[in-house]
Design a protein around this motif. Structure first.
Motif, PDB file in Angstrom:
ATOM      1  N   CYS A   9      34.941  21.359  10.973  1.00 17.18           N
ATOM      2  CA  CYS A   9      34.370  22.409  11.462  1.00 17.18           C
ATOM      3  C   CYS A   9      35.378  23.371  12.637  1.00 17.18           C
ATOM      4  O   CYS A   9      36.006  22.859  13.091  1.00 17.18           O
ATOM      5  CB  CYS A   9      33.181  21.825  12.476  1.00 17.18           C
ATOM      6  SG  CYS A   9      32.527  23.064  13.816  1.00 17.18           S
ATOM      7  N   ALA A  10      34.895  24.605  12.484  1.00 15.33           N
ATOM      8  CA  ALA A  10      35.994  25.331  13.156  1.00 15.33           C
ATOM      9  C   ALA A  10      35.863  25.295  15.065  1.00 15.33           C
ATOM     10  O   ALA A  10      36.548  25.895  15.558  1.00 15.33           O
ATOM     11  CB  ALA A  10      36.029  26.840  12.779  1.00 15.33           C
TER      12      ALA A  10
ATOM     13  N   PRO B 141      34.315  16.490  10.820  1.00 14.08           N
ATOM     14  CA  PRO B 141      33.705  16.662   9.512  1.00 14.08           C
ATOM     15  C   PRO B 141      32.613  17.337   9.152  1.00 14.08           C
ATOM     16  O   PRO B 141      31.710  17.197   9.943  1.00 14.08           O
ATOM     17  CB  PRO B 141      33.986  15.575   8.790  1.00 14.08           C
ATOM     18  CG  PRO B 141      34.803  14.608   9.531  1.00 14.08           C
ATOM     19  CD  PRO B 141      34.408  15.159  10.912  1.00 14.08           C
ATOM     20  N   PHE B 142      32.359  17.953   7.891  1.00 15.08           N
ATOM     21  CA  PHE B 142      30.847  18.357   7.501  1.00 15.08           C
ATOM     22  C   PHE B 142      30.228  17.301   6.835  1.00 15.08           C
ATOM     23  O   PHE B 142      30.867  16.625   5.982  1.00 15.08           O
ATOM     24  CB  PHE B 142      30.919  19.554   6.752  1.00 15.08           C
ATOM     25  CG  PHE B 142      31.056  20.818   7.450  1.00 15.08           C
ATOM     26  CD1 PHE B 142      30.092  21.499   8.139  1.00 15.08           C
ATOM     27  CD2 PHE B 142      32.368  21.396   7.395  1.00 15.08           C
ATOM     28  CE1 PHE B 142      30.449  22.766   8.759  1.00 15.08           C
ATOM     29  CE2 PHE B 142      32.834  22.437   8.218  1.00 15.08           C
ATOM     30  CZ  PHE B 142      31.659  23.397   8.908  1.00 15.08           C
TER      31      PHE B 142
ATOM     32  N   LEU C 144      24.280  22.807   5.802  1.00 11.14           N
ATOM     33  CA  LEU C 144      24.807  24.090   5.700  1.00 11.14           C
ATOM     34  C   LEU C 144      25.817  24.451   6.446  1.00 11.14           C
ATOM     35  O   LEU C 144      26.170  23.754   7.400  1.00 11.14           O
ATOM     36  CB  LEU C 144      23.796  25.233   6.021  1.00 11.14           C
ATOM     37  CG  LEU C 144      22.315  24.799   5.155  1.00 11.14           C
ATOM     38  CD1 LEU C 144      21.409  25.859   5.730  1.00 11.14           C
ATOM     39  CD2 LEU C 144      22.710  25.175   3.685  1.00 11.14           C
ATOM     40  N   ARG C 145      26.764  24.980   6.030  1.00  8.71           N
ATOM     41  CA  ARG C 145      27.852  25.719   6.965  1.00  8.71           C
ATOM     42  C   ARG C 145      27.720  27.229   7.127  1.00  8.71           C
ATOM     43  O   ARG C 145      27.365  28.038   6.475  1.00  8.71           O
ATOM     44  CB  ARG C 145      29.285  25.794   6.023  1.00  8.71           C
ATOM     45  CG  ARG C 145      29.654  24.356   5.780  1.00  8.71           C
ATOM     46  CD  ARG C 145      29.855  24.116   4.103  1.00  8.71           C
ATOM     47  NE  ARG C 145      30.125  22.803   3.573  1.00  8.71           N
ATOM     48  CZ  ARG C 145      31.325  22.165   3.659  1.00  8.71           C
ATOM     49  NH1 ARG C 145      32.242  22.998   4.102  1.00  8.71           N
ATOM     50  NH2 ARG C 145      31.497  20.980   3.395  1.00  8.71           N
ATOM     51  N   TRP C 146      27.913  27.103   8.799  1.00 12.53           N
ATOM     52  CA  TRP C 146      27.445  28.506   9.190  1.00 12.53           C
ATOM     53  C   TRP C 146      28.600  29.398   9.603  1.00 12.53           C
ATOM     54  O   TRP C 146      29.791  29.023   9.939  1.00 12.53           O
ATOM     55  CB  TRP C 146      26.617  28.094  10.566  1.00 12.53           C
ATOM     56  CG  TRP C 146      25.518  27.415  10.164  1.00 12.53           C
ATOM     57  CD1 TRP C 146      24.980  26.214   9.869  1.00 12.53           C
ATOM     58  CD2 TRP C 146      24.037  28.253  10.255  1.00 12.53           C
ATOM     59  NE1 TRP C 146      23.965  25.864   9.552  1.00 12.53           N
ATOM     60  CE2 TRP C 146      23.062  27.196   9.849  1.00 12.53           C
ATOM     61  CE3 TRP C 146      23.791  29.346  10.485  1.00 12.53           C
ATOM     62  CZ2 TRP C 146      21.843  27.401   9.585  1.00 12.53           C
ATOM     63  CZ3 TRP C 146      22.457  29.859  10.215  1.00 12.53           C
ATOM     64  CH2 TRP C 146      21.533  28.497   9.853  1.00 12.53           C
TER      65      TRP C 146
ATOM     66  N   PRO D  13      37.579  18.141  -0.490  1.00 14.64           N
ATOM     67  CA  PRO D  13      36.857  19.289  -0.157  1.00 14.64           C
ATOM     68  C   PRO D  13      37.314  20.342  -1.314  1.00 14.64           C
ATOM     69  O   PRO D  13      38.355  20.421  -1.706  1.00 14.64           O
ATOM     70  CB  PRO D  13      37.616  19.497   1.300  1.00 14.64           C
ATOM     71  CG  PRO D  13      37.981  18.279   1.812  1.00 14.64           C
ATOM     72  CD  PRO D  13      38.138  17.518   0.634  1.00 14.64           C
ATOM     73  N   ALA D  14      36.329  21.329  -1.356  1.00 19.52           N
ATOM     74  CA  ALA D  14      36.654  22.438  -2.471  1.00 19.52           C
ATOM     75  C   ALA D  14      37.786  23.116  -2.361  1.00 19.52           C
ATOM     76  O   ALA D  14      38.397  23.431  -3.350  1.00 19.52           O
ATOM     77  CB  ALA D  14      35.205  23.396  -2.223  1.00 19.52           C
TER      78      ALA D  14
END
Length: 316
Positions: free
Chosen positions: A43-44, A49-50, A54-56, A263-264
């Motif tokens: 996370c920024a 980690p996620f 959802l990623r906001w 991660p992607a």
């Protein structure tokens, strides 16, 4: 936010900002740190980690929602987005203005929109439209599934309270815990950036053109990344165990434990690296034109000249 280092005033230092033991610049985003966030899927804001969530991302609201959104900022947890809306001066006040040299005087939109996406599908280097010749990292988000907006943070306080009440600690492995701890320090965290490069980020297109990554160019990061990509488990662990750098000591175990579950962004970078890295093959046969001169004694031990005895060489 309890795990974050605080500055001299007691404010938590969020993941993306430039920092040093002497000064923290909350108005400046570090591209080196963004690379680590992308590589390890952190996370920024909180730098953790996620999970399957959802990623906001703060967005400009358009209808209908585009299939993909490209942003120069990394994604955050929902609770971190709601937290930032209440503590970041720019997100908090509708009268706030940016103060950096490039965007000086830019006023916040009256309504702030955050969107939640199902995935961060890619992270790529793009040349800045504001500063030609300067490359920055951009995150591609897909699958918008939720959103919230506000004029004043008072409008989202109840949402923040609800989300915070549901928060649970996410288990972190020992290697990743080491990387997170080093990343959270008040120095620039350069060694974690280096670990991200050798894990596979060194294969990303134009990665060494990105602002702040020039010092990493030409320091064999792609070579070590090749080892992490195609080396054996023993070779990877030997590299990490022999390293005197704490982040490099953790990166080998991280790569091995993440095999097949990267991660992607890291998956894309490592897939690109597959065509760039060649593992050394077997040694050439011993014989004329190979490792033995044609008039030298044949390596088979016959006593004859190599060109007469085994002109095509002897396979090892």
């Amino acid at each position: 936010m309890r795990h974050l280092t605080v500055d001299r005033r007691g404010y938590p230092v969020i993941a993306t900002v430039e920092r040093s033991p002497a000064e923290v610049d909350f108005g400046s985003i570090s591209e080196r740190r963004k690379l680590a966030l992308a590589a390890f899927d952190w996370c920024a804001v909180c730098g953790l980690p996620f999970a399957d969530e959802l990623r906001w991302q703060m967005v400009f609201h358009d209808e209908p929602s585009p299939a993909a959104v490209l942003s120069g900022e990394g994604p955050v947890h929902e609770v971190c987005a709601l937290y930032a809306a209440q503590v970041c001066p720019y997100l908090f006040s509708s009268h706030a203005r940016l103060g950096d040299e490039v965007r000086k005087g830019t006023v916040r939109d009256p309504v702030v929109w955050f969107a939640g996406f199902e995935s961060t599908s890619a992270v790529t280097a793009h040349e800045s439209q504001l500063q030609p010749g300067v490359y920055t990292l951009h995150f591609e988000h897909r699958g918008q599934a939720d959103e919230f907006s506000y004029r004043s943070p008072d409008e989202i306080r109840s949402r923040f309270t609800d989300v915070l009440a549901r928060e649970k600690d996410l288990p972190v492995s020992d290697p990743e815990g080491v990387l997170i701890r080093l990343f959270n320090r008040l120095d620039e965290g350069g060694e974690v950036t280096g670990a991200a490069l050798v894990a596979g980020a060194a294969f990303a297109k134009d990665i060494f053109e990105v602002q702040g990554l020039g010092p990493f160019r030409g320091k064999n990061y792609p070579v070590v990344a090749g080892l992490m990509l195609k080396g054996t488990e023993q070779e990877i662990l030997e590299f990490s165990s022999d390293s005197k750098d704490e982040a490099f000591s953790a990166i080998g175990p991280w790569v091995l434990e993440r095999a097949g579950r990267f991660p992607a962004a890291m998956q894309r970078w490592r897939a690109r690296g597959q065509g760039m890295v060649r593992r050394p093959g077997p040694p050439p046969p011993a014989g004329p034109g190979r490792s033995v001169a044609k008039n030298a004694p044949c390596p088979c031990g016959s006593g004859r000249k190599a060109r007469r005895c085994h002109p095509s060489g002897i396979a090892g």
